[in-house]
Design a protein around this motif. Structure first.
Motif, mmCIF file in Angstrom:
data_model
loop_
_atom_site.group_PDB
_atom_site.id
_atom_site.type_symbol
_atom_site.label_atom_id
_atom_site.label_comp_id
_atom_site.label_asym_id
_atom_site.label_seq_id
_atom_site.Cartn_x
_atom_site.Cartn_y
_atom_site.Cartn_z
ATOM 1 N N SER A 89 0.821 -1.207 0.000
ATOM 2 C CA SER A 89 0.000 0.000 0.000
ATOM 3 C C SER A 89 0.853 1.255 0.000
ATOM 4 O O SER A 89 0.362 2.357 -0.245
ATOM 5 C CB SER A 89 -0.930 -0.002 1.210
ATOM 6 O OG SER A 89 -0.166 -0.028 2.408
ATOM 7 N N LYS A 90 2.157 1.113 0.313
ATOM 8 C CA LYS A 90 3.036 2.265 0.308
ATOM 9 C C LYS A 90 3.378 2.699 -1.109
ATOM 10 O O LYS A 90 3.811 3.822 -1.324
ATOM 11 C CB LYS A 90 4.326 1.944 1.075
ATOM 12 C CG LYS A 90 4.115 1.716 2.572
ATOM 13 C CD LYS A 90 5.431 1.441 3.265
ATOM 14 C CE LYS A 90 5.232 1.219 4.772
ATOM 15 N NZ LYS A 90 6.512 0.938 5.462
ATOM 16 N N ILE A 91 3.204 1.810 -2.078
ATOM 17 C CA ILE A 91 3.565 2.097 -3.456
ATOM 18 C C ILE A 91 2.347 2.081 -4.370
ATOM 19 O O ILE A 91 2.190 2.941 -5.222
ATOM 20 C CB ILE A 91 4.604 1.076 -3.968
ATOM 21 C CG1 ILE A 91 5.874 1.150 -3.109
ATOM 22 C CG2 ILE A 91 4.938 1.340 -5.430
ATOM 23 C CD1 ILE A 91 6.910 0.109 -3.471
ATOM 24 N N TYR A 92 1.469 1.144 -4.173
ATOM 25 C CA TYR A 92 0.331 0.953 -5.057
ATOM 26 C C TYR A 92 -0.974 1.435 -4.410
ATOM 27 O O TYR A 92 -1.161 1.277 -3.208
ATOM 28 C CB TYR A 92 0.189 -0.525 -5.430
ATOM 29 C CG TYR A 92 1.337 -1.035 -6.265
ATOM 30 C CD1 TYR A 92 1.308 -0.901 -7.640
ATOM 31 C CD2 TYR A 92 2.432 -1.644 -5.674
ATOM 32 C CE1 TYR A 92 2.364 -1.366 -8.421
ATOM 33 C CE2 TYR A 92 3.495 -2.109 -6.442
ATOM 34 C CZ TYR A 92 3.453 -1.971 -7.809
ATOM 35 O OH TYR A 92 4.496 -2.418 -8.573
ATOM 36 N N GLN A 114 0.152 3.223 -10.503
ATOM 37 C CA GLN A 114 0.733 3.906 -9.351
ATOM 38 C C GLN A 114 0.473 5.402 -9.485
ATOM 39 O O GLN A 114 -0.108 5.861 -10.475
ATOM 40 C CB GLN A 114 2.257 3.676 -9.292
ATOM 41 C CG GLN A 114 2.700 2.268 -8.991
ATOM 42 C CD GLN A 114 4.212 2.184 -8.987
ATOM 43 O OE1 GLN A 114 4.840 1.963 -10.014
ATOM 44 N NE2 GLN A 114 4.808 2.374 -7.822
ATOM 45 N N ASP A 115 0.941 6.145 -8.516
ATOM 46 C CA ASP A 115 1.038 7.586 -8.659
ATOM 47 C C ASP A 115 1.757 7.855 -9.984
ATOM 48 O O ASP A 115 2.842 7.312 -10.232
ATOM 49 C CB ASP A 115 1.845 8.135 -7.478
ATOM 50 C CG ASP A 115 2.027 9.641 -7.511
ATOM 51 O OD1 ASP A 115 1.949 10.247 -8.586
ATOM 52 O OD2 ASP A 115 2.279 10.206 -6.432
ATOM 53 N N SER A 116 1.168 8.678 -10.838
ATOM 54 C CA SER A 116 1.738 8.895 -12.170
ATOM 55 C C SER A 116 3.177 9.384 -12.106
ATOM 56 O O SER A 116 3.979 9.099 -13.008
ATOM 57 C CB SER A 116 0.882 9.888 -12.953
ATOM 58 O OG SER A 116 0.891 11.161 -12.338
ATOM 59 N N LYS A 117 3.525 10.112 -11.049
ATOM 60 C CA LYS A 117 4.889 10.648 -10.920
ATOM 61 C C LYS A 117 5.906 9.558 -10.618
ATOM 62 O O LYS A 117 7.110 9.763 -10.779
ATOM 63 C CB LYS A 117 4.927 11.724 -9.826
ATOM 64 C CG LYS A 117 4.038 12.931 -10.115
ATOM 65 C CD LYS A 117 4.156 13.993 -9.047
ATOM 66 C CE LYS A 117 3.578 13.557 -7.706
ATOM 67 N NZ LYS A 117 2.120 13.277 -7.762
ATOM 68 N N LEU A 118 5.444 8.403 -10.131
ATOM 69 C CA LEU A 118 6.338 7.295 -9.810
ATOM 70 C C LEU A 118 6.504 6.324 -10.975
ATOM 71 O O LEU A 118 7.316 5.405 -10.903
ATOM 72 C CB LEU A 118 5.813 6.529 -8.592
ATOM 73 C CG LEU A 118 5.651 7.316 -7.296
ATOM 74 C CD1 LEU A 118 5.069 6.429 -6.204
ATOM 75 C CD2 LEU A 118 6.982 7.918 -6.857
ATOM 76 N N ASP A 138 -3.510 10.705 -5.031
ATOM 77 C CA ASP A 138 -2.942 10.211 -6.287
ATOM 78 C C ASP A 138 -2.028 9.019 -6.065
ATOM 79 O O ASP A 138 -1.764 8.238 -6.978
ATOM 80 C CB ASP A 138 -2.201 11.322 -7.023
ATOM 81 C CG ASP A 138 -1.150 12.014 -6.169
ATOM 82 O OD1 ASP A 138 -1.116 11.782 -4.938
ATOM 83 O OD2 ASP A 138 -0.355 12.786 -6.728
ATOM 84 N N THR A 139 -1.546 8.854 -4.831
ATOM 85 C CA THR A 139 -0.718 7.705 -4.479
ATOM 86 C C THR A 139 -1.558 6.556 -3.936
ATOM 87 O O THR A 139 -1.289 5.388 -4.235
ATOM 88 C CB THR A 139 0.322 8.101 -3.407
ATOM 89 O OG1 THR A 139 1.153 9.141 -3.923
ATOM 90 C CG2 THR A 139 1.188 6.914 -3.005
ATOM 91 N N ASN A 140 -2.586 6.881 -3.158
ATOM 92 C CA ASN A 140 -3.300 5.864 -2.380
ATOM 93 C C ASN A 140 -4.657 5.434 -2.923
ATOM 94 O O ASN A 140 -5.159 4.382 -2.509
ATOM 95 C CB ASN A 140 -3.488 6.379 -0.950
ATOM 96 C CG ASN A 140 -2.168 6.644 -0.254
ATOM 97 O OD1 ASN A 140 -1.222 5.881 -0.395
ATOM 98 N ND2 ASN A 140 -2.086 7.730 0.495
#
Length: 223
Positions: free
Chosen positions: A3-6, A60-64, A156-158
């Motif tokens: 959940s920290k990444i996706y 994922q967050d588009s920035k990642l 956007d991340t979570n």
């Protein structure tokens, strides 16, 4: 998946549990660029969608994400969401009105596109929808169609719906910036997408601003 990444559907499920059938994820891209438009993406997800749990695994967050990864999941995302739209505000609108109002205009255009079908608007009114917006401030204002707006930092991340909106906005804006690179050569727009990279600043100092630059943002750069 971590959940920290996706992202997950946890926030969307809480909205569904309050009796709403739809969640509309919203996020912006291009806010910090010095050239080109700002874009706002909206993605609608439906509690009744039988494939609701089957969003693209790489989301994922588009920035990642890399440009390649975003491109690979764009069509699967379009197929997964129940509806989506991307609205733009031009650099001239940003110069004239400021970034906050330009964001509202872009969001309003995206939501107008989303709600243009009268039957769909009736379904939303009947079954309930909530906007899930990334950030800590509701910059939508009156363009939110009277819907409740749920603010969430790092949505956007979570949050899947917001991550989807961001990726779709990002790929759409990036495609536009590729086209603008052909119209305004010499600035390297295809590479930096209008952001203030060293190469972009060097080109500005040599060529001066073009018709797609946010000239009110260039005072310090060109001083």
């Amino acid at each position: 998946m971590s959940s920290k990444i996706y992202p997950s559907l946890d926030s969307e499920r809480r909205i569904f549990e309050r009796g709403n059938r739809f969640v509309i994820g919203i996020d912006e891209v291009g806010r910090g660029a010095i050239a080109g438009p700002v874009a706002v993406g909206v993605s609608l997800i439906d509690k009744a969608n039988q494939n609701l749990e089957s969003w693209p695994e790489k989301l994922q967050d588009s920035k990642l994400m890399t440009a390649k990864s975003r491109s690979e999941i764009t069509q699967p995302l379009i197929d997964w969401v129940s509806s989506h739209a991307v609205g733009f505000s031009a650099n001239t609108e940003i110069d004239e009105l400021g970034i906050s109002e330009a964001l509202r205009l872009a969001a309003g255009r995206a939501l107008d596109e989303l709600f243009k079908d009268a039957t769909f608007r009736k379904l939303i009114a009947q079954d309930g929808a909530v906007i899930l917006l990334d950030g800590s401030q509701n910059w939508l204002g009156k363009v939110s169609y009277g819907l409740d707006v749920n603010l969430q930092v790092k949505a956007d991340t979570n949050c899947v719906s917001v991550a989807a909106a961001a990726v779709l906005a990002k790929t759409t804006r990036d495609s536009l910036m590729q086209e603008l690179d052909q119209q305004y050569p010499g600035y390297g727009i295809a590479g930096h997408k209008g952001y203030a990279s060293a190469a972009h600043i060097a080109a500005l100092r040599t060529l001066g601003p073009s018709a797609i630059h946010r000239v009110t943002w260039l005072t310090r750069i060109l001083a």
